[in-house]
Design an enzyme around this catalytic site. Sequence first.
Site, mmCIF file in Angstrom:
data_model
loop_
_atom_site.group_PDB
_atom_site.id
_atom_site.type_symbol
_atom_site.label_atom_id
_atom_site.label_comp_id
_atom_site.label_asym_id
_atom_site.label_seq_id
_atom_site.Cartn_x
_atom_site.Cartn_y
_atom_site.Cartn_z
ATOM 1 N N PRO A 2 0.830 -1.211 0.000
ATOM 2 C CA PRO A 2 0.000 0.000 0.000
ATOM 3 C C PRO A 2 0.864 1.261 0.000
ATOM 4 C CG PRO A 2 -0.524 -1.433 1.873
ATOM 5 C CD PRO A 2 0.647 -2.026 1.184
ATOM 6 N N GLU A 3 0.516 2.203 -0.847
ATOM 7 C CA GLU A 3 1.216 3.488 -0.883
ATOM 8 C C GLU A 3 0.290 4.554 -0.298
ATOM 9 O OE1 GLU A 3 3.054 4.015 -4.759
ATOM 10 O OE2 GLU A 3 3.218 1.862 -4.991
ATOM 11 N N LYS A 69 2.898 6.787 4.861
ATOM 12 C CA LYS A 69 2.220 5.488 4.746
ATOM 13 C C LYS A 69 1.837 4.929 6.115
ATOM 14 C CE LYS A 69 5.121 4.414 0.775
ATOM 15 N NZ LYS A 69 6.063 3.447 0.214
ATOM 16 N N ARG A 280 13.692 -3.038 -6.228
ATOM 17 C CA ARG A 280 12.310 -3.220 -6.683
ATOM 18 C C ARG A 280 12.264 -3.354 -8.206
ATOM 19 N NH1 ARG A 280 8.615 -1.290 -2.976
ATOM 20 N NH2 ARG A 280 7.176 -2.550 -4.191
#
Length: 290
Positions: A2-3, A69, A280
Amino acid sequence: MPELPEVEGVVRALVPKVEGKTIEKVELSQTIYHSWAEGKQCIVKTIEPNLFEQALQGMTISKITRRSKYIYFHLEKDDNQYLFVNHLGMTGAWFVVQDLSEITEEKFRKHTHGVFYLTSGELLVYSDIRRFGEMRFIVKEEEHPPLMQMAPEPFEPNACYFFLEKCELPKYQNKPIKEVIMDGQVISGCGNIYATESLFKMGIHPGRKTNRISKQRKIELFEVIRNILQESIEMGGSTISDYRNINGEAGGMQHRLKMYGKKICPQCGNDTKSMVIGGRTSVYCPQCQH
Ligand SMILES: [Zn+2]
């Protein structure tokens, strides 16, 4: 993972259901207790699980806010104020139910790690399949230094200036731009999804060195990031893999993504490529992004 928009979606859904309510008791999972017994701190950090359960007992959740976040549950008891800070990690999810059986997706029901019994009769439930989430009970943000090091919220007027200043530091100058914009100390809340989308929209290759992008282009990039985060908040976030709003609800932003997870570039029709940047996977179009 989740961002910012996804966490904002969780907070907005929790507020009307939980704000103003009082915690009667907390029950943490056996998994958390076992991990502590083995010297690991699964999900609950710094404070022992039984002390965490006791600490929150009788506290009123006066307010729920988002910072980058993180979800901040502002707690009150006897005129004293505390913070319960939660990071969703990869797969954290919240539910507000009368009974655990209402959590219909088995993978979430099976991985329940915190049940907060509210005096109003509902259960506030934290589920986390991969257990990378975090819970902290603190009095002030200063107790957990990473909270103090976060970049300003991207919607604050000084956030773009802050980003430009950071880009000038030797530490960031030679790094790939994608790694820099995903660093929470440079921009708050922009992770892989929105970094990928923003760089595609700008036509910037994710591996381009930060100091090879002009100041003007950096300002435009920041605006694009801010706008896409805002657009995603309005769409309820992107529902990708195990992210849910609360009670298993999905957002709609994933249908608007143009590059994240795509095999074909929607702009030129060529195959996309991927490379690993800052650990990533980064998808980009070699034709459209330079
Ligand atoms: Zn293309």
